[in-house]
Design a protein around this motif. Structure first.
Motif, PDB file in Angstrom:
ATOM      1  N   LEU A  52       0.356   3.915   3.048  1.00  0.00           N
ATOM      2  CA  LEU A  52       0.652   3.313   1.638  1.00  0.00           C
ATOM      3  C   LEU A  52       1.721   3.511   1.045  1.00  0.00           C
ATOM      4  O   LEU A  52       2.461   3.281   1.302  1.00  0.00           O
ATOM      5  CB  LEU A  52      -0.285   3.091   0.274  1.00  0.00           C
ATOM      6  CG  LEU A  52      -0.910   1.745   1.505  1.00  0.00           C
ATOM      7  CD1 LEU A  52      -2.316   1.539  -0.161  1.00  0.00           C
ATOM      8  CD2 LEU A  52      -0.856   0.583   1.797  1.00  0.00           C
ATOM      9  N   ASP A  53       1.670   5.733   0.987  1.00  0.00           N
ATOM     10  CA  ASP A  53       2.996   6.319   0.576  1.00  0.00           C
ATOM     11  C   ASP A  53       3.539   6.932   1.314  1.00  0.00           C
ATOM     12  O   ASP A  53       4.765   6.656   1.799  1.00  0.00           O
ATOM     13  CB  ASP A  53       2.256   7.096  -0.574  1.00  0.00           C
ATOM     14  CG  ASP A  53       3.486   7.388  -0.856  1.00  0.00           C
ATOM     15  OD1 ASP A  53       4.029   7.547  -1.777  1.00  0.00           O
ATOM     16  OD2 ASP A  53       3.329   8.903  -0.322  1.00  0.00           O
ATOM     17  N   SER A  54       3.298   7.696   2.307  1.00  0.00           N
ATOM     18  CA  SER A  54       3.623   8.552   3.442  1.00  0.00           C
ATOM     19  C   SER A  54       4.236   7.727   4.097  1.00  0.00           C
ATOM     20  O   SER A  54       5.145   8.458   4.559  1.00  0.00           O
ATOM     21  CB  SER A  54       2.386   9.865   3.877  1.00  0.00           C
ATOM     22  OG  SER A  54       1.811  10.280   2.699  1.00  0.00           O
ATOM     23  N   ARG A  55       3.326   6.876   4.804  1.00  0.00           N
ATOM     24  CA  ARG A  55       4.173   5.866   5.920  1.00  0.00           C
ATOM     25  C   ARG A  55       5.170   4.834   5.631  1.00  0.00           C
ATOM     26  O   ARG A  55       5.477   4.110   6.018  1.00  0.00           O
ATOM     27  CB  ARG A  55       3.087   5.821   6.861  1.00  0.00           C
ATOM     28  CG  ARG A  55       2.188   6.802   7.174  1.00  0.00           C
ATOM     29  CD  ARG A  55       1.738   7.142   8.528  1.00  0.00           C
ATOM     30  NE  ARG A  55       1.128   7.867   9.914  1.00  0.00           N
ATOM     31  CZ  ARG A  55       0.052   7.876  10.380  1.00  0.00           C
ATOM     32  NH1 ARG A  55      -0.471   6.826  10.489  1.00  0.00           N
ATOM     33  NH2 ARG A  55       0.507   8.890  11.470  1.00  0.00           N
ATOM     34  N   LEU A 109      -0.367  17.121 -12.228  1.00  0.00           N
ATOM     35  CA  LEU A 109      -0.647  15.679 -11.433  1.00  0.00           C
ATOM     36  C   LEU A 109      -0.311  15.875 -10.079  1.00  0.00           C
ATOM     37  O   LEU A 109      -0.944  15.096  -9.283  1.00  0.00           O
ATOM     38  CB  LEU A 109      -1.060  14.329 -12.246  1.00  0.00           C
ATOM     39  CG  LEU A 109      -1.936  14.594 -13.507  1.00  0.00           C
ATOM     40  CD1 LEU A 109      -0.757  13.429 -14.229  1.00  0.00           C
ATOM     41  CD2 LEU A 109      -2.714  14.591 -13.606  1.00  0.00           C
ATOM     42  N   GLY A 110       0.885  16.524  -9.263  1.00  0.00           N
ATOM     43  CA  GLY A 110       1.051  16.789  -8.450  1.00  0.00           C
ATOM     44  C   GLY A 110       2.111  15.467  -8.128  1.00  0.00           C
ATOM     45  O   GLY A 110       2.277  14.868  -6.867  1.00  0.00           O
ATOM     46  N   LEU A 111       2.766  14.817  -8.962  1.00  0.00           N
ATOM     47  CA  LEU A 111       3.620  13.463  -8.919  1.00  0.00           C
ATOM     48  C   LEU A 111       4.928  13.706  -8.306  1.00  0.00           C
ATOM     49  O   LEU A 111       5.473  13.157  -8.071  1.00  0.00           O
ATOM     50  CB  LEU A 111       3.804  13.121 -10.517  1.00  0.00           C
ATOM     51  CG  LEU A 111       2.140  11.561 -10.859  1.00  0.00           C
ATOM     52  CD1 LEU A 111       2.297  11.790 -12.657  1.00  0.00           C
ATOM     53  CD2 LEU A 111       1.721  10.443 -10.504  1.00  0.00           C
ATOM     54  N   GLU A 112       5.625  15.115  -8.149  1.00  0.00           N
ATOM     55  CA  GLU A 112       6.259  15.546  -7.253  1.00  0.00           C
ATOM     56  C   GLU A 112       6.588  15.546  -5.876  1.00  0.00           C
ATOM     57  O   GLU A 112       6.944  15.554  -5.103  1.00  0.00           O
ATOM     58  CB  GLU A 112       6.638  16.292  -7.847  1.00  0.00           C
ATOM     59  CG  GLU A 112       6.148  17.905  -6.901  1.00  0.00           C
ATOM     60  CD  GLU A 112       4.783  18.471  -7.750  1.00  0.00           C
ATOM     61  OE1 GLU A 112       4.536  19.401  -7.664  1.00  0.00           O
ATOM     62  OE2 GLU A 112       4.462  17.784  -8.549  1.00  0.00           O
ATOM     63  N   ARG A 113       4.860  14.914  -5.359  1.00  0.00           N
ATOM     64  CA  ARG A 113       4.348  15.584  -4.223  1.00  0.00           C
ATOM     65  C   ARG A 113       4.355  14.320  -3.312  1.00  0.00           C
ATOM     66  O   ARG A 113       4.535  14.456  -1.588  1.00  0.00           O
ATOM     67  CB  ARG A 113       3.326  15.779  -3.577  1.00  0.00           C
ATOM     68  CG  ARG A 113       2.943  17.429  -4.348  1.00  0.00           C
ATOM     69  CD  ARG A 113       1.659  17.643  -3.996  1.00  0.00           C
ATOM     70  NE  ARG A 113       0.959  17.900  -3.002  1.00  0.00           N
ATOM     71  CZ  ARG A 113       1.251  18.617  -2.136  1.00  0.00           C
ATOM     72  NH1 ARG A 113       1.368  19.903  -2.396  1.00  0.00           N
ATOM     73  NH2 ARG A 113       0.637  18.580  -0.544  1.00  0.00           N
ATOM     74  N   HIS A 114       4.534  13.294  -3.928  1.00  0.00           N
ATOM     75  CA  HIS A 114       4.425  11.671  -3.077  1.00  0.00           C
ATOM     76  C   HIS A 114       5.705  11.893  -1.949  1.00  0.00           C
ATOM     77  O   HIS A 114       6.840  12.405  -2.199  1.00  0.00           O
ATOM     78  CB  HIS A 114       4.445  10.623  -4.046  1.00  0.00           C
ATOM     79  CG  HIS A 114       3.465  10.650  -4.395  1.00  0.00           C
ATOM     80  ND1 HIS A 114       2.308   9.372  -5.166  1.00  0.00           N
ATOM     81  CD2 HIS A 114       2.606  11.854  -5.048  1.00  0.00           C
ATOM     82  CE1 HIS A 114       0.987  10.609  -5.520  1.00  0.00           C
ATOM     83  NE2 HIS A 114       1.192  11.400  -5.794  1.00  0.00           N
ATOM     84  N   ILE A 115       5.951  10.742  -0.689  1.00  0.00           N
ATOM     85  CA  ILE A 115       6.919  10.592  -0.800  1.00  0.00           C
ATOM     86  C   ILE A 115       7.679   9.271  -1.234  1.00  0.00           C
ATOM     87  O   ILE A 115       9.036   9.999  -1.379  1.00  0.00           O
ATOM     88  CB  ILE A 115       6.590   9.582   1.196  1.00  0.00           C
ATOM     89  CG1 ILE A 115       5.903  11.090   2.008  1.00  0.00           C
ATOM     90  CG2 ILE A 115       7.767   9.059   1.612  1.00  0.00           C
ATOM     91  CD1 ILE A 115       6.583  12.649   2.291  1.00  0.00           C
ATOM     92  N   VAL A 116       7.341   8.207  -1.048  1.00  0.00           N
ATOM     93  CA  VAL A 116       8.593   7.142  -2.436  1.00  0.00           C
ATOM     94  C   VAL A 116       7.975   8.223  -3.771  1.00  0.00           C
ATOM     95  O   VAL A 116       6.936   8.411  -4.481  1.00  0.00           O
ATOM     96  CB  VAL A 116       7.217   5.880  -2.287  1.00  0.00           C
ATOM     97  CG1 VAL A 116       8.288   4.832  -3.293  1.00  0.00           C
ATOM     98  CG2 VAL A 116       6.693   5.306  -0.723  1.00  0.00           C
TER      99      VAL A 116
END
Length: 303
Positions: free
Chosen positions: A246-249, A283-290
């Motif tokens: 849902l996010d990375s792709r 929380l790693g919120l900068e790691r997302h694709i979107v």
């Protein structure tokens, strides 16, 4: 009366230690903030993600009996934040507990294989719990509400339960497999607005993504489109495999369906962590694709 601190044998799974490291980061940050102790199962192995049983149910049962036995050695419940791991390991636990009563020969066969490898036997003496069940059932939503530092007022969150969490086990703790509400209750507890849409309990398409990517991406696209149409600011999922599709792709999903989506997809502990005042980078919120910036901006939080 003082509350007994919660302690679990932590099974992070594979994806949270690889492609979705932010899930491990946010789980560690959240549980630390809540005073929940996690004891890492460093010798645990992959649950198989449902693929082992395609070759051999005995293989799936033996591998995961070993994982559960590691938690039993610590005399702790096994905790995972992956609904796929919950589905697989929880189902194995259910099956072996039943076999202990009704199929002793099979139960002994599994433990015989563990003994050959020098492993502890599976006893069926503990529980397998997803982080969601631990928060709702063990920690409690009233206690969670007391820890909220910033209510997520105005944020419209669409839960994406996926498949395994709801349908892999015969008995579903703290929820209904057909009409679930546990994630929405968590949203309300931390001040967010739940968004309901038909795809929230359907498959994200991940299981077929390796051999039927077009069909997989169309499934994911359909779920995201439904959430957007319902007014969601973000999707929230308890499964890192769902997160990958849902996010990375999501860029590939957009190409497949010919439509721009841009809907942020958060892991459940990331959303709760924001309400507890944990810094987005923790929380790693900068790691997302979107980009998750639209969510943070709506909450008045900077990355």
């Amino acid at each position: 009366m003082p509350v007994t601190p919660l302690k679990y044998a932590y099974f992070p799974g594979c994806v949270a230690q690889g492609a979705c490291r932010e899930l491990d980061l946010s789980t560690q940050a959240l549980t630390q903030a809540l005073g929940i102790e996690l004891v890492a199962l460093k010798k645990a192995t992959c649950c198989g993600s449902g693929t082992f049983k395609e070759t051999s149910q005995l293989l799936e049962d033996t591998v995961n009996a070993r994982n559960i036995a590691l938690a039993e050695e610590l005399k702790l419940p096994l905790l995972t934040h992956c609904s796929t791991c919950q589905g697989v390991i929880g189902h194995v636990d259910d099956r072996l507990k039943e076999a202990k009563q009704n199929q002793p020969d099979y139960f002994d066969e599994v433990n015989g294989l563990l003994k050959e490898q020098g492993c502890r036997p599976y006893q069926g003496s503990t529980e397998v719990k997803h982080l969601l069940w631990a928060l709702v059932g063990d920690y409690g939503l009233d206690r969670l509400a007391e820890r909220v530092q910033q209510r997520l007022s105005g944020l419209k969150c669409a839960a994406f339960y996926g498949c395994y969490l709801l349908r892999a086990q015969k008995t579903l703790p703290f929820d209904d497999p057909v009409h679930p509400s546990s994630m929405e209750r968590v949203f309300e507890t931390i001040g967010a607005t739940p968004i309901y849409y038909s795809g929230r309990t359907q498959c994200c398409g991940w299981p077929i993504s390796s051999y039927a990517p077009e069909q997989s991406f169309k499934m994911a696209g359909g779920r995201i489109q439904e959430a957007i149409a319902a007014g969601a600011d973000c999707l929230v999922t308890p499964c890192p495999l769902c997160h990958l599709n849902l996010d990375s792709r999501q860029p590939e999903v957009e190409q497949t369906i010919g439509q721009k989506l841009g809907l942020p997809v958060l892991h459940l502990p990331q959303l709760i962590g924001l309400a507890l005042g944990i810094e987005p980078k923790q929380l790693g919120l900068e790691r997302h694709i979107v980009s998750t910036l639209p969510v943070l901006q709506k909450l008045g939080v900077s990355l």
